[in-house]
Design an enzyme around this catalytic site. Structure first.
Site, mmCIF file in Angstrom:
data_model
loop_
_atom_site.group_PDB
_atom_site.id
_atom_site.type_symbol
_atom_site.label_atom_id
_atom_site.label_comp_id
_atom_site.label_asym_id
_atom_site.label_seq_id
_atom_site.Cartn_x
_atom_site.Cartn_y
_atom_site.Cartn_z
ATOM 1 N N HIS A 177 0.633 -1.305 -0.233
ATOM 2 C CA HIS A 177 0.131 -0.161 -0.010
ATOM 3 C C HIS A 177 0.824 1.148 -0.155
ATOM 4 O O HIS A 177 0.054 2.442 -0.407
ATOM 5 C CB HIS A 177 -0.857 0.439 0.987
ATOM 6 C CG HIS A 177 -1.536 -1.093 1.080
ATOM 7 N ND1 HIS A 177 -2.849 -1.131 0.128
ATOM 8 C CD2 HIS A 177 -2.223 -1.802 1.640
ATOM 9 C CE1 HIS A 177 -4.083 -2.639 0.398
ATOM 10 N NE2 HIS A 177 -3.068 -2.919 1.696
ATOM 11 N N ASP A 206 -7.574 -5.176 7.703
ATOM 12 C CA ASP A 206 -8.273 -6.243 7.009
ATOM 13 C C ASP A 206 -8.929 -7.043 7.538
ATOM 14 O O ASP A 206 -10.309 -7.570 7.231
ATOM 15 C CB ASP A 206 -7.009 -6.547 5.795
ATOM 16 C CG ASP A 206 -6.895 -5.466 4.773
ATOM 17 O OD1 ASP A 206 -7.396 -5.248 3.796
ATOM 18 O OD2 ASP A 206 -5.713 -5.763 4.186
ATOM 19 N N GLU A 223 -4.838 -11.681 8.094
ATOM 20 C CA GLU A 223 -6.219 -10.815 7.880
ATOM 21 C C GLU A 223 -7.114 -10.617 7.350
ATOM 22 O O GLU A 223 -8.337 -10.540 6.699
ATOM 23 C CB GLU A 223 -5.222 -9.656 7.375
ATOM 24 C CG GLU A 223 -4.713 -9.572 5.965
ATOM 25 C CD GLU A 223 -3.910 -8.895 5.596
ATOM 26 O OE1 GLU A 223 -3.829 -7.563 6.137
ATOM 27 O OE2 GLU A 223 -2.909 -8.804 4.626
#
Ligand code: 3PY
Ligand code: MG
Length: 254
Positions: A39, A164, A138
């Protein structure tokens, strides 16, 4: 390497994708630095540029997904370890661990970039011993298979992504952390790691979450994120400077 006063390993986390950010974060006293290629803004070229100047602490890379090619490139660039997101099962964890190691322990292909920089290369046996493979739990599916994930050969750490995980469970990070009921997946992961002898790690991103996670038994926590640190410290300074005493009327023109 700067040691932390507690047995918990504290990570700095860089999103910004530039060598200066990585180098600055390497000097804040954390035990290791994570460069985020999932990310954050660390693509292949940014990793190659950032890792050498940040290597006074171990540098780990969060790769974009569980791919032998991406894991190999991050390690070739000089990362000492990888964090592999969205691992769903014991088999996927084994694949991540094998991608992190040369034969006979895995299938990593030879070609470290250190050679291009004129630096000595690390021999395969030493590289296999030194590398750190963290796999991220996650999703609900991963929590259901966490015993196999934590016990997967070559997996050094199970690293929880609370954002997540909360999304997958239809809740919020705040509620997930606040929930103290038996069976909270955050505790399930720690218990599985203890049974397997694997490190339990998690992304905290701030002090309150770090305190919660460490209290639950996590021994590897990512706490200082460059984007958040800049924004929070900058906002505090601007806010404090706004309340400094100032002359009632503008000073006379020179
Ligand atoms: C998550 O919380 O899902 C993460 O991946 C943290 O970066
Ligand atoms: Mg995540």
């Amino acid at each position: 390497m700067t040691s932390s006063p507690s047995p918990v390993r504290l990570a700095a986390w860089s999103m910004l994708g530039v060598p200066a950010a990585a180098s600055l974060l390497a000097g804040i006293g954390a035990d290791l630095l994570v460069l985020d290629g999932q990310h954050g803004l660390y693509d292949d070229a940014a990793l190659v540029a950032a890792i050498p100047g940040a290597a006074r602490v171990p540098v780990h890379v969060r790769v974009p997904h569980n791919s032998p090619a991406l894991i190999g490139r991050a390690l070739d660039a000089g990362a000492r370890g990888v964090i592999v997101p969205m691992v769903q099962s014991g088999d996927e964890a084994i694949a991540a661990a094998r991608a992190s190691r040369y034969p006979p322990l895995g299938e990593r292909s030879w070609g470290p970039l250190a050679a291009y920089r004129g630096e000595p290369t690390i021999d395969p046996v030493t590289a296999n011993e030194a590398v750190w493979c963290a796999v991220m739990v996650e999703t609900a599916r991963a929590v259901a298979d966490v015993e196999a994930i934590a016990a997967a050969p070559g997996v050094d750490e199970v690293f929880v992504g609370p954002f997540d995980l909360a999304l997958a469970l239809g809740t919020t990070v705040g509620d997930l952390l606040a929930d103290r009921s038996p069976g909270n997946p955050l505790d399930t992961v720690v218990a599985a790691c203890r049974r397997a002898g694997t490190v339990a790690g998690a992304f905290a991103g701030g002090l309150a979450a770090a305190e919660n996670l460490i209290g639950r038994g996590y021994t590897s926590v990512a706490v200082a994120v460059d984007t958040q640190v800049i924004a929070a410290a900058g906002a505090d300074l601007i806010s404090a400077a706004r309340s400094l005493p100032a002359p009632a009327s503008p000073p006379p023109a020179a």
